[in-house]
Motif scaffolding. Sequence first.
Motif, short mmCIF file in Angstrom:
data_model
loop_
_atom_site.label_atom_id
_atom_site.label_comp_id
_atom_site.label_asym_id
_atom_site.label_seq_id
_atom_site.Cartn_x
_atom_site.Cartn_y
_atom_site.Cartn_z
N ASP A 109 36.81 -37.68 -37.67
CA ASP A 109 35.40 -37.99 -37.88
C ASP A 109 34.45 -36.82 -37.59
O ASP A 109 33.47 -36.62 -38.30
N HIS A 110 34.76 -36.00 -36.60
CA HIS A 110 33.80 -34.98 -36.16
C HIS A 110 33.58 -33.86 -37.16
O HIS A 110 32.49 -33.35 -37.32
N ASN A 111 34.66 -33.45 -37.79
CA ASN A 111 34.70 -32.21 -38.56
C ASN A 111 34.57 -32.37 -40.05
O ASN A 111 34.51 -31.39 -40.78
N GLY B 239 39.23 -39.32 -26.06
CA GLY B 239 38.74 -38.00 -25.70
C GLY B 239 37.37 -37.77 -26.28
O GLY B 239 37.18 -36.90 -27.13
N ASP B 240 36.43 -38.58 -25.85
CA ASP B 240 35.09 -38.52 -26.39
C ASP B 240 34.17 -39.31 -25.46
O ASP B 240 34.45 -40.47 -25.17
N SER B 241 33.09 -38.68 -25.05
CA SER B 241 32.27 -39.32 -24.01
C SER B 241 31.60 -40.60 -24.48
O SER B 241 31.28 -41.47 -23.67
N HIS B 242 31.38 -40.76 -25.78
CA HIS B 242 30.69 -41.97 -26.25
C HIS B 242 31.60 -43.18 -26.41
O HIS B 242 31.23 -44.18 -27.01
N THR B 243 32.79 -43.08 -25.84
CA THR B 243 33.69 -44.23 -25.78
C THR B 243 33.02 -45.38 -25.04
O THR B 243 33.40 -46.54 -25.20
N GLY C 175 22.05 -41.72 -38.49
CA GLY C 175 23.51 -41.79 -38.41
C GLY C 175 23.96 -41.71 -36.97
O GLY C 175 23.18 -41.99 -36.07
N SER C 176 25.24 -41.38 -36.75
CA SER C 176 25.91 -41.22 -35.46
C SER C 176 26.41 -42.56 -34.90
O SER C 176 25.97 -43.63 -35.30
N CYS C 177 27.30 -42.46 -33.91
CA CYS C 177 27.87 -43.67 -33.31
C CYS C 177 26.83 -44.49 -32.56
O CYS C 177 27.10 -45.62 -32.18
N THR C 178 25.64 -43.93 -32.36
CA THR C 178 24.57 -44.71 -31.71
C THR C 178 23.93 -45.67 -32.71
O THR C 178 23.68 -46.83 -32.40
N GLY D 293 30.89 -40.17 -41.22
CA GLY D 293 31.39 -39.16 -40.28
C GLY D 293 30.32 -38.87 -39.24
O GLY D 293 29.23 -39.46 -39.27
N CYS D 294 30.62 -37.94 -38.34
CA CYS D 294 29.67 -37.61 -37.26
C CYS D 294 28.51 -36.78 -37.79
O CYS D 294 27.39 -36.85 -37.28
N SER D 295 28.80 -35.93 -38.76
CA SER D 295 27.75 -35.20 -39.47
C SER D 295 26.82 -34.44 -38.53
O SER D 295 27.27 -33.79 -37.59
N MET D 296 25.52 -34.56 -38.75
CA MET D 296 24.56 -33.74 -38.02
C MET D 296 24.29 -34.23 -36.60
O MET D 296 23.43 -33.68 -35.92
N CYS D 297 25.05 -35.22 -36.15
CA CYS D 297 24.93 -35.60 -34.74
C CYS D 297 25.34 -34.43 -33.87
O CYS D 297 24.72 -34.14 -32.87
N LEU D 298 26.42 -33.74 -34.26
CA LEU D 298 26.82 -32.56 -33.50
C LEU D 298 27.06 -31.35 -34.38
O LEU D 298 27.35 -30.28 -33.87
N ALA D 299 26.90 -31.52 -35.69
CA ALA D 299 26.88 -30.36 -36.57
C ALA D 299 28.13 -29.49 -36.49
O ALA D 299 28.06 -28.28 -36.49
N SER E 111 20.62 -40.06 -33.27
CA SER E 111 21.82 -39.80 -32.48
C SER E 111 21.50 -39.91 -30.99
O SER E 111 20.49 -40.51 -30.61
N ASN E 112 22.35 -39.34 -30.15
CA ASN E 112 22.24 -39.61 -28.72
C ASN E 112 21.98 -38.40 -27.85
O ASN E 112 21.78 -38.52 -26.65
N ARG E 113 22.05 -37.20 -28.41
CA ARG E 113 21.87 -36.01 -27.57
C ARG E 113 20.87 -35.05 -28.20
O ARG E 113 20.97 -34.73 -29.39
N GLY F 48 20.71 -26.70 -29.26
CA GLY F 48 21.75 -26.34 -30.22
C GLY F 48 22.64 -27.49 -30.66
O GLY F 48 23.54 -27.29 -31.47
N ARG F 49 22.42 -28.68 -30.16
CA ARG F 49 23.34 -29.78 -30.45
C ARG F 49 23.48 -30.05 -31.95
O ARG F 49 24.56 -30.23 -32.47
N GLN F 50 22.34 -30.09 -32.66
CA GLN F 50 22.41 -30.43 -34.09
C GLN F 50 22.44 -29.20 -34.98
O GLN F 50 22.38 -29.31 -36.20
#
Lengths: 472, 214
Positions: A63-65, A133-137, A351-354, A413-419, A435-437, A441-443
Amino acid sequence: MAAKTLYDKIWDAHLVREREDGTALIYVDRHLIHEVTSPQAFEGLRLAGRKPWRAGANFATPDHNIPTTAQERSAGLAGIKDPVSQIQVKTLDENCQQFNIFELEMNDIRQGIVHVIGPEQGITLPGMTIVCGDSHTSTHGALGALAHGIGTSEVEHVLATQCLMQKKMKNMLVRVDGTLNPGVTAKDVVLAIIGKIGTAGGTGYTIEFAGDVIRALSIEGRMTVCNMAIEAGARAGLVAVDDKTLEYVKGRPFAPEGALWTQAEAAWRGLVSDDDAEFDAQIVLQGGEIEPQVTWGTSPEMVAPVSGHVPDPATEEDPGRRSNIEQALNYMGLRGGTAIADIKLDCVFIGSCTNSRIEDLREAAKVVQGKRVADSIELALVVPGSGLVKKQAEDEGLDRIFTAAGLQWREPGCSMCLAMNADQLGEGKHCASTSNRNFEGRQGFGGRTHLVSPAMAAAAAVHGHFVDVRDI
Amino acid sequence: MKKFTLHEGLLMPLDRANVDTDFIIPKQFLKSIKRSGFGVNLFDEHRYLDKGEPGADNSRRPLNPEFVLNQARYQGASILLARENFGCGSSREHAPWALDDYGFRVILAPSFADIFFNNCFKNGVLPIVLDKKKIEELFESVAAQEGYSMTVDLPAQLLRLPDGSTTPFEVDSFRKHCLLQGLDDIGITLEDAGEIRRFEDGWRADAPWYFAAK
Ligand code: SF4
């Protein structure tokens, strides 16, 4: 027997052993895997000649990439232009094949952000222990599961042993009483909570969210709240099981059926904190006082109501806090005292899991229906959380509402949540993001993120600056 | 895992609260499928003036002379002095990998984010919580005295400061044991494999709905 919190109950049910200093082995029911934090763990298994303890407890998805344009996606793995990302996604596929782990691959219609598809598929069930392995679990706690993020060494540990070594957290209750005003959503609730307790306020705790406002939220809304428990410092957030939880889970592809469902349902009804259970800390908010929220800084606790202003560091007496505000405003290119409504925007990300579930997309579509994105907005993306959310939205015609208004409709996908993929916020650009963060530089390198609800992001897209959704 | 017993090193101050994992190692470097080589990209967005990419030749990139890591007096530092809530944000273990790969073995801060704190121990990096006043004093000492170093004595749980004084610190006894011996968590847990099996069988009987095969 002593009264227990929901957290105590799930913890006790999964306790394999406890050492004298409180370090415990906890049994893990579900392990979710994505491409970024797992390759080194699989490699570790291989090097040690180990196998997964119970392969069937693991579920994976990339999902991230992955790219989010239809054109790139249609080409499969070869469509991932960045060769390093392509290797990572391919490595996940290969690892899952080698170790016999169930994976929803990139172009499976059920693929999506791991925290969206877990609940959607019924892979997440009440009362489970879930790690990834992901903090938003923490998101999965909305279904009354004890779910939290782990590091890659722990991913390997869980694969090899089906257990996690950890110490028990303390219990915190966050109660939101009353009712929300129209236009105020789950996202505003959780941002208001973080604004109140700070990004470290929940460190060392598992937070249970309760109160009439939380009970009145949909399961999707509760996921939004639990998703950001980690932004308040808590590894896990929880909501007690009620009728809504059971209705949500029933009939999902991986949920139990028939007699097994009946048994499970009876057990899950007990997944609530006892009336007289004691919490180590308790916070109370009044739902009626919460306004739509907008972050102005580089940490989720740097948040203000939409009617408010960016703080003026000159009026801050504590030198540490003053310098934090100064650093943040400097990065954000904002002056102290600016009205939130005067912050001009260049981009919008929904978007994003939020906030990428169907209810989020409906909220956003309602706001932009029949309108146009402001001329000053260079890029406005809508990225559904899963292939099934995308399909549902298309069946309801939401995609056409977005595209007619000038927003781009993308693949999940995760897209621009973490870019990590090509969807990046430009240097110096201001983005209204669901998103949540909002970290530096996050996005995208030099990008400036403002966290908001889907309706607020949609309204900002139409106006080119923040507006109070309650006024439109 | 590497053993940790005594460590003597130079301190580097990072005077900033809520340092998040994106600050420690930006996401583009997470595409790697290896667990080494992240040190050159530690604090990438602050350390260099341009945007870093995986695989780039970092020796040609313009350095940010203002950033503390680039200052001559802190070259070779191996103890990081930090502020509140260090390591907040994502669960990426790439953060402690990058710190370790650069050469940091100890982090001193008034508080840490939970997942990061935990990840450090898995990689032989020792995070130490000190009270705010002590941290403040250390920031002052490091600013006042070039080459300010200390010894971190894990067996005795003491920081030995250059003026001869000592400061005690807390560490979980089990984690301490693992660091001192350089033990691998998985190996330790698998010693309890019988107990895990027994638990699993009981749990499968009590809650079969979590084990249904699809
Ligand atoms: S959507 Fe964002 S926060 Fe959620 S899993 Fe993906 S990268 Fe992490």
